[in-house]
Design a protein around this motif. Structure first.
Motif, PDB file in Angstrom:
ATOM      1  N   LYS A   1      13.120   9.951  -6.499  1.00  0.00           N
ATOM      2  CA  LYS A   1      11.974   9.067  -6.311  1.00  0.00           C
ATOM      3  C   LYS A   1      11.761   8.825  -4.819  1.00  0.00           C
ATOM      4  O   LYS A   1      12.705   8.799  -4.042  1.00  0.00           O
ATOM      5  CB  LYS A   1      12.194   7.730  -7.031  1.00  0.00           C
ATOM      6  CG  LYS A   1      12.210   7.829  -8.545  1.00  0.00           C
ATOM      7  CD  LYS A   1      12.387   6.451  -9.165  1.00  0.00           C
ATOM      8  CE  LYS A   1      12.411   6.535 -10.694  1.00  0.00           C
ATOM      9  NZ  LYS A   1      12.581   5.199 -11.314  1.00  0.00           N
ATOM     10  N   TYR A   2      10.487   8.631  -4.458  1.00  0.00           N
ATOM     11  CA  TYR A   2      10.136   8.360  -3.067  1.00  0.00           C
ATOM     12  C   TYR A   2       9.120   7.213  -3.021  1.00  0.00           C
ATOM     13  O   TYR A   2       8.348   7.027  -3.971  1.00  0.00           O
ATOM     14  CB  TYR A   2       9.501   9.588  -2.400  1.00  0.00           C
ATOM     15  CG  TYR A   2      10.358  10.836  -2.385  1.00  0.00           C
ATOM     16  CD1 TYR A   2      11.204  11.112  -1.320  1.00  0.00           C
ATOM     17  CD2 TYR A   2      10.304  11.743  -3.443  1.00  0.00           C
ATOM     18  CE1 TYR A   2      11.982  12.263  -1.301  1.00  0.00           C
ATOM     19  CE2 TYR A   2      11.088  12.896  -3.431  1.00  0.00           C
ATOM     20  CZ  TYR A   2      11.918  13.152  -2.361  1.00  0.00           C
ATOM     21  OH  TYR A   2      12.672  14.288  -2.347  1.00  0.00           O
ATOM     22  N   LYS A   3       9.135   6.494  -1.922  1.00  0.00           N
ATOM     23  CA  LYS A   3       8.074   5.528  -1.641  1.00  0.00           C
ATOM     24  C   LYS A   3       7.309   6.045  -0.429  1.00  0.00           C
ATOM     25  O   LYS A   3       7.885   6.237   0.647  1.00  0.00           O
ATOM     26  CB  LYS A   3       8.665   4.140  -1.375  1.00  0.00           C
ATOM     27  CG  LYS A   3       9.165   3.451  -2.635  1.00  0.00           C
ATOM     28  CD  LYS A   3       9.520   1.997  -2.380  1.00  0.00           C
ATOM     29  CE  LYS A   3       9.921   1.311  -3.682  1.00  0.00           C
ATOM     30  NZ  LYS A   3      10.273  -0.122  -3.472  1.00  0.00           N
ATOM     31  N   LEU A   4       6.006   6.273  -0.638  1.00  0.00           N
ATOM     32  CA  LEU A   4       5.201   6.933   0.388  1.00  0.00           C
ATOM     33  C   LEU A   4       3.928   6.144   0.667  1.00  0.00           C
ATOM     34  O   LEU A   4       3.334   5.572  -0.259  1.00  0.00           O
ATOM     35  CB  LEU A   4       4.822   8.348  -0.065  1.00  0.00           C
ATOM     36  CG  LEU A   4       5.988   9.289  -0.406  1.00  0.00           C
ATOM     37  CD1 LEU A   4       5.442  10.573  -1.028  1.00  0.00           C
ATOM     38  CD2 LEU A   4       6.801   9.606   0.838  1.00  0.00           C
ATOM     39  N   PRO A   5       3.455   6.117   1.929  1.00  0.00           N
ATOM     40  CA  PRO A   5       2.186   5.457   2.246  1.00  0.00           C
ATOM     41  C   PRO A   5       0.998   6.261   1.724  1.00  0.00           C
ATOM     42  O   PRO A   5       1.138   7.445   1.372  1.00  0.00           O
ATOM     43  CB  PRO A   5       2.188   5.413   3.780  1.00  0.00           C
ATOM     44  CG  PRO A   5       3.050   6.573   4.187  1.00  0.00           C
ATOM     45  CD  PRO A   5       4.114   6.660   3.126  1.00  0.00           C
ATOM     46  N   MET A   6      -0.161   5.645   1.694  1.00  0.00           N
ATOM     47  CA  MET A   6      -1.355   6.298   1.173  1.00  0.00           C
ATOM     48  C   MET A   6      -1.685   7.578   1.931  1.00  0.00           C
ATOM     49  O   MET A   6      -2.211   8.529   1.360  1.00  0.00           O
ATOM     50  CB  MET A   6      -2.541   5.322   1.243  1.00  0.00           C
ATOM     51  CG  MET A   6      -2.396   4.114   0.343  1.00  0.00           C
ATOM     52  SD  MET A   6      -3.724   2.890   0.562  1.00  0.00           S
ATOM     53  CE  MET A   6      -5.141   3.784  -0.101  1.00  0.00           C
TER      54      MET A   6
ATOM     55  N   LYS B   1       0.835  -1.210   0.000  1.00  0.00           N
ATOM     56  CA  LYS B   1       0.000   0.000   0.000  1.00  0.00           C
ATOM     57  C   LYS B   1       0.868   1.258   0.000  1.00  0.00           C
ATOM     58  O   LYS B   1       0.610   2.218   0.705  1.00  0.00           O
ATOM     59  CB  LYS B   1      -0.973  -0.013   1.184  1.00  0.00           C
ATOM     60  CG  LYS B   1      -1.959  -1.160   1.100  1.00  0.00           C
ATOM     61  CD  LYS B   1      -2.851  -1.212   2.306  1.00  0.00           C
ATOM     62  CE  LYS B   1      -3.793  -2.400   2.200  1.00  0.00           C
ATOM     63  NZ  LYS B   1      -3.028  -3.679   2.167  1.00  0.00           N
ATOM     64  N   GLU B   2       1.906   1.225  -0.822  1.00  0.00           N
ATOM     65  CA  GLU B   2       2.801   2.360  -0.964  1.00  0.00           C
ATOM     66  C   GLU B   2       2.820   2.858  -2.409  1.00  0.00           C
ATOM     67  O   GLU B   2       2.719   2.068  -3.344  1.00  0.00           O
ATOM     68  CB  GLU B   2       4.231   1.977  -0.559  1.00  0.00           C
ATOM     69  CG  GLU B   2       4.444   1.844   0.929  1.00  0.00           C
ATOM     70  CD  GLU B   2       5.912   1.597   1.261  1.00  0.00           C
ATOM     71  OE1 GLU B   2       6.351   2.064   2.322  1.00  0.00           O
ATOM     72  OE2 GLU B   2       6.607   0.935   0.463  1.00  0.00           O
ATOM     73  N   TYR B   3       2.944   4.173  -2.533  1.00  0.00           N
ATOM     74  CA  TYR B   3       3.127   4.792  -3.839  1.00  0.00           C
ATOM     75  C   TYR B   3       4.623   4.955  -4.105  1.00  0.00           C
ATOM     76  O   TYR B   3       5.386   5.317  -3.203  1.00  0.00           O
ATOM     77  CB  TYR B   3       2.506   6.187  -3.885  1.00  0.00           C
ATOM     78  CG  TYR B   3       1.007   6.237  -3.882  1.00  0.00           C
ATOM     79  CD1 TYR B   3       0.286   6.219  -5.072  1.00  0.00           C
ATOM     80  CD2 TYR B   3       0.293   6.341  -2.687  1.00  0.00           C
ATOM     81  CE1 TYR B   3      -1.094   6.302  -5.075  1.00  0.00           C
ATOM     82  CE2 TYR B   3      -1.089   6.422  -2.679  1.00  0.00           C
ATOM     83  CZ  TYR B   3      -1.777   6.401  -3.879  1.00  0.00           C
ATOM     84  OH  TYR B   3      -3.142   6.485  -3.867  1.00  0.00           O
ATOM     85  N   GLU B   4       5.020   4.727  -5.347  1.00  0.00           N
ATOM     86  CA  GLU B   4       6.335   5.157  -5.802  1.00  0.00           C
ATOM     87  C   GLU B   4       6.099   6.400  -6.647  1.00  0.00           C
ATOM     88  O   GLU B   4       5.336   6.358  -7.624  1.00  0.00           O
ATOM     89  CB  GLU B   4       7.036   4.075  -6.621  1.00  0.00           C
ATOM     90  CG  GLU B   4       8.448   4.478  -7.039  1.00  0.00           C
ATOM     91  CD  GLU B   4       9.179   3.386  -7.799  1.00  0.00           C
ATOM     92  OE1 GLU B   4      10.343   3.602  -8.165  1.00  0.00           O
ATOM     93  OE2 GLU B   4       8.564   2.320  -8.038  1.00  0.00           O
ATOM     94  N   VAL B   5       6.711   7.505  -6.244  1.00  0.00           N
ATOM     95  CA  VAL B   5       6.449   8.783  -6.916  1.00  0.00           C
ATOM     96  C   VAL B   5       7.769   9.416  -7.350  1.00  0.00           C
ATOM     97  O   VAL B   5       8.845   9.112  -6.818  1.00  0.00           O
ATOM     98  CB  VAL B   5       5.685   9.760  -5.996  1.00  0.00           C
ATOM     99  CG1 VAL B   5       4.344   9.171  -5.591  1.00  0.00           C
ATOM    100  CG2 VAL B   5       6.507  10.111  -4.756  1.00  0.00           C
ATOM    101  N   LEU B   6       7.660  10.319  -8.314  1.00  0.00           N
ATOM    102  CA  LEU B   6       8.829  11.004  -8.866  1.00  0.00           C
ATOM    103  C   LEU B   6       8.668  12.507  -8.693  1.00  0.00           C
ATOM    104  O   LEU B   6       7.650  13.085  -9.085  1.00  0.00           O
ATOM    105  CB  LEU B   6       8.962  10.670 -10.362  1.00  0.00           C
ATOM    106  CG  LEU B   6      10.067  11.408 -11.133  1.00  0.00           C
ATOM    107  CD1 LEU B   6      11.445  10.968 -10.652  1.00  0.00           C
ATOM    108  CD2 LEU B   6       9.908  11.155 -12.632  1.00  0.00           C
TER     109      LEU B   6
END
Length: 270
Positions: A183-188, A164-169
């Motif tokens: 890049k980051y990995k972030l929770p909802m 339930k994590e997003y990988e975002v740029l």
């Protein structure tokens, strides 16, 4: 091997009770949400006449339902791990049967089937919406190097349904020459979708005086701001006054597109 009176069995019963309490609270929250839904559906004009306080309350209920669903997943995962440990340690079938059939908590769990089904459906909907954000720009809360929360615009690359994590740029590197896209990995909980640019109806209607989180003009950073004047149509820009944006002793009013303004998260309210 018998269950220890104050050991594994005590932990198991406590976790069952915790899960039972979660389902009871979910039932209360669900009832309140359904009551407010009925009010909204009672008249086509209801939503236009309803105050911001009503929708803030409804948003709070949805946020609580989301928290309870996430807690339910954590509690269920912990129970599965505990039961796996008991099974692997050689717990005998007759003693397991005593817990499964004779424990009154098990009967209460069965009576809460509808609530559990609602929670599972709610979580599935959230996960589907999260997966649909791939390629979209969203507002993201990220810890800075000095451990302060910062909000800025990022692009969703991937959503992992398991973690339930997003990988975002972060598409905008810093000012120094060595800066690169990060890049980051972030929770909802650290992601807020923007209203769709081509669909003004997806935007909340923030009234004058409402505090919001908005992209500061000319940047990709979001800051707390106050709605200075109510826009006439959802497709119009919001006129905002950003906190700490003082010039010559007053706050200038700045226009921000509706698709770059979101509700202020709970933790950012004064």
């Amino acid at each position: 091997m018998p269950l220890a009176g104050g050991g594994e069995s005590g932990v198991l019963l406590k976790k069952l009770n915790d899960l039972d309490q979660l389902w009871k609270e979910q039932g209360v929250v669900t009832t309140k949400i359904n009551d407010m839904h009925r009010e909204i559906c009672s008249s086509p004009e209801f939503a236009d006449k309803t105050s911001d306080a009503f929708f803030l309350k409804l948003r709070g209920l949805y946020a609580r339902a989301k928290e309870l669903s996430e807690s339910e997943i954590s509690a269920s995962t912990a129970l599965i791990g505990l039961l796996d440990g008991l099974l692997q340690s050689g717990t005998s079938a007759p003693q397991r049967k005593k817990i499964e059939v004779g424990d009154p908590k098990k009967k209460r769990i069965k009576s809460d089937t509808d609530t559990a089904r609602f929670s599972a459906a709610s979580m599935r909907n959230q996960l589907e919406q999260a997966a649909n954000l791939k390629g979209e720009q969203v507002a993201a809360r990220v810890k800075s190097d000095d451990e302060k929360d910062e909000w800025f615009v990022v692009k969703v690359i991937h959503f992992d349904k398991e973690t339930k994590e997003y990988e975002v740029l972060d598409e905008e590197p810093g000012d120094d020459e060595e800066s690169i896209q990060r890049k980051y990995k972030l929770p909802m909980s650290c992601i807020i979708p923007f209203p769709k640019k081509g669909d003004p109806s997806s935007a909340p209607d923030f009234g004058q005086g409402r505090q919001v989180l908005a992209v500061y003009p000319g940047t990709t950073a979001l800051y707390r701001a106050t709605v200075a004047s109510h826009h006439k149509r959802k497709s119009d820009d919001y006129i905002l006054e950003f906190d700490d944006d003082e010039e010559d002793g007053s706050l200038p009013q700045r226009a921000v597109p509706f698709y770059r303004v979101v509700a202020l998260p709970e933790g950012h309210r004064q």
